[in-house]
Design a protein around this motif. Structure first.
Motif: not given
Length: 91
Positions: A5-11, A22-32, A36-44
Motif C-alpha cells: 500500500n503506497t499511502f501506508d508506505a509513505i506514512i 529518502c525513506i518515504a520516497a524509496i518506500a513509496a517508489g517500491i510500493s508504487g 501503483g500510486h493511485s492509492s495516495i493523494p497527489e499532495e503527498y
C-alpha cells in the motif's frame, strides 16, 4: 510491512525517523512499482518529491515516479534476460 500500500508506505517511511524524506520516497517508489500510486493523494506525492529534491544529501534525488519507473524497468529487463536464458537452454 505495508503489503504494497503506497499511502501506508509513505506514512511508515516518515514515521521511521532520521532520513525520512529518502525513506518515504524509496518506500513509496517500491510500493508504487508494485501496486501503483493511485492509492495516495497527489499532495503527498508533491510533498515527498519536494523534500527529496530539497535535501542535497538525499542519495538519489529521484521523485517517487522516477524511482517506481526505474524499478519497473529493471524488473522488465531482468524478466527479458531470464526469458532469453530459457530459450538458450531449450535448444
Amino acid at each position: 510491512m505495508v503489503k504494497g500500500n503506497t499511502f501506508d508506505a509513505i506514512i511508515a517511511g516518515v514515521n521511521m525517523g532520521r532520513d525520512t524524506d529518502c525513506i518515504a520516497a524509496i518506500a513509496a517508489g517500491i510500493s508504487g512499482a508494485l501496486t501503483g500510486h493511485s492509492s495516495i493523494p497527489e499532495e503527498y506525492i508533491k510533498q515527498v518529491d519536494y523534500a527529496t529534491k530539497k535535501n542535497i544529501y538525499t542519495n538519489s534525488q529521484r521523485t517517487i515516479e522516477e524511482t517506481a519507473e526505474q524499478l519497473y524497468d529493471a524488473f522488465k529487463a531482468r524478466i527479458k534476460k531470464m526469458k532469453e536464458y530459457i530459450e538458450v537452454m531449450d535448444i
